[in-house]
Design an enzyme around this catalytic site. Structure first.
Site, PDB file in Angstrom:
ATOM      1  N   GLU A 197       4.244  -5.251   7.632  1.00 57.76           N
ATOM      2  CA  GLU A 197       3.340  -4.300   8.299  1.00 57.76           C
ATOM      3  C   GLU A 197       3.651  -4.060   9.769  1.00 57.76           C
ATOM      4  O   GLU A 197       3.561  -2.931  10.248  1.00 57.76           O
ATOM      5  CB  GLU A 197       1.871  -4.780   8.160  1.00 57.76           C
ATOM      6  CG  GLU A 197       1.248  -4.477   6.808  1.00 57.76           C
ATOM      7  CD  GLU A 197       1.486  -5.576   5.784  1.00 57.76           C
ATOM      8  OE1 GLU A 197       2.408  -6.404   5.995  1.00 57.76           O
ATOM      9  OE2 GLU A 197       0.756  -5.619   4.788  1.00 57.76           O
ATOM     10  N   GLY A 200       0.684  -5.016   1.101  1.00 57.12           N
ATOM     11  CA  GLY A 200      -0.509  -5.133   0.264  1.00 57.12           C
ATOM     12  C   GLY A 200      -0.215  -5.779  -1.087  1.00 57.12           C
ATOM     13  O   GLY A 200      -1.117  -6.357  -1.701  1.00 57.12           O
ATOM     14  N   ALA A 212       0.871  -1.171   0.000  1.00 62.58           N
ATOM     15  CA  ALA A 212       0.000   0.000   0.000  1.00 62.58           C
ATOM     16  C   ALA A 212       0.908   1.220   0.000  1.00 62.58           C
ATOM     17  O   ALA A 212       2.062   1.151   0.435  1.00 62.58           O
ATOM     18  CB  ALA A 212      -0.879  -0.015   1.238  1.00 62.58           C
ATOM     19  N   GLU A 271      -0.312  -9.406  -0.440  1.00 66.43           N
ATOM     20  CA  GLU A 271      -1.717  -9.781  -0.233  1.00 66.43           C
ATOM     21  C   GLU A 271      -2.488  -9.803  -1.557  1.00 66.43           C
ATOM     22  O   GLU A 271      -3.375 -10.636  -1.757  1.00 66.43           O
ATOM     23  CB  GLU A 271      -2.355  -8.804   0.759  1.00 66.43           C
ATOM     24  CG  GLU A 271      -1.728  -8.930   2.148  1.00 66.43           C
ATOM     25  CD  GLU A 271      -2.222  -7.878   3.114  1.00 66.43           C
ATOM     26  OE1 GLU A 271      -1.949  -6.684   2.878  1.00 66.43           O
ATOM     27  OE2 GLU A 271      -2.881  -8.236   4.098  1.00 66.43           O
TER      28      GLU A 271
END
Ligand code: DAK
Length: 262
Positions: free
Chosen positions: A136, A113, A68, A116
């Site tokens: 994270e 992200g 992200a 993911e």
């Protein structure tokens, strides 16, 4: 594709939609625009009858998706934080529920992200320079796009715990060893290999492929008994298709089937 036009590209050729996250200067990090555009690209692929398989990759030679967008995350407040979260979660669900198979072509960093995102795809091929990780906890958050749920289901609780709790990165060889990816290829061979596999899928009965994916996906959320009942229902449905009759007839007549998706 250039970074100024759009953050996501989609090319459709021979039944394969190749969706490319295209922000190479930021290592294809996911900001809101990119999440929205990815959602639109997947919707286009889902509703395009010409598309049978989707390949998801990143632009450039360095990153699939480096996570992200940390700059965006650092600025978010309660309301836009919630909005960001919903956007990302909706995208992962859309990919997982996509009726067409989705192959991740992981061509470099797949962190946070990005890892993911690859996990939401049906399976993953990686280039030799690929690096996976869920860093994270080092940013004071936990994986929030499904990593805590999808990674242990794929590689087992112990290996997932180690990656999630340490934030350590693993290389492509280790990812192959633990079952996070199915194949590792030289970078230049990654997309051709994904396309070859996509072609193999495209030669099969499209409704059967769709139902098989649904059986695996939905079945993973069910008990064995419920999963078997789902499989039987889908098998029954499949038996009503022209494609099933064509597939069997072609075998008996020693020729290639001509599936119509009906
Ligand atoms: N976000 C923003 N920019 C990034 C970025 C990222 N994730 N990763 C790289 N960049 C940018 C760098 O800032 C740099 O920009 P400029 O300085 O040139 O403007 C450019 O991309 C090139 O990166 P580097 O110069 O750092 O390149 P290096 O080769 O030196 O290093 C690296 C590559 C991948 C090791 C390094 O860039 C790196 O560590 N990047 C961050 C990786 C990371 O920690 N990713 C996880 C982010 S956290 C949520 C759900 C999910 C999430 C959040 C919320 N909710 C439910 C709300 C997910 C969180 C994450 O993904």
């Amino acid at each position: 594709m250039s970074e100024t036009d759009s953050n996501v590209g989609i090319e459709i050729e021979a039944g394969i939609a190749t969706i490319t996250v295209d922000r190479p200067k930021k290592l294809n990090a996911l900001d809101n625009d990119t999440l929205e555009e990815l959602g639109e690209a997947f919707q286009d692929a889902i509703f395009d009858d010409e598309v049978g398989v989707v390949i998801l990759t990143g632009a450039g030679e360095k990153a699939f998706v480096a996570g992200a967008d940390i700059e965006m995350l650092s600025r978010q407040g309660v309301l836009d934080g919630k909005q960001n979260s919903l956007l990302g979660q909706d995208l992962m669900d859309l990919i997982e529920d996509c009726p067409k198979p989705v192959i991740a072509a992981v061509n470099g960093f797949a962190l946070g992200g990005g890892c993911e995102l690859a996990l939401a795809c049906d399976f993953r091929y990686a280039s030799e320079n690929a690096v996976f990780g869920l860093p994270e906890v080092g940013l004071g958050i936990l994986p929030g796009y499904g990593g805590t749920q999808r990674l242990p289901r794929l590689v087992g609780t112990g290996r997932a715990m180690e990656m999630i709790l340490t934030g350590a990165r693993i290389d492509a060889g280790e990812a192959l060893r633990i079952g996070l990816v199915n194949r590792v290829l030289p970078l230049g061979e990654l997309l051709p290999a994904c396309r070859e596999t996509a072609g193999a899928i495209l030669s099969k009965g499209p409704l059967a492929v769709q139902m098989a994916k649904e059986a695996v996906r939905r079945g993973s959320l069910l008990s064995l008994k419920e999963g078997l009942a789902l499989e039987a229902d889908l098998f029954g449905l499949c038996s009503a298709t022209e494609d099933m009759r064509e597939g069997m007839k072609a075998f008996l007549e020693k020729r290639k089937p001509e599936f119509k998706g009906a």
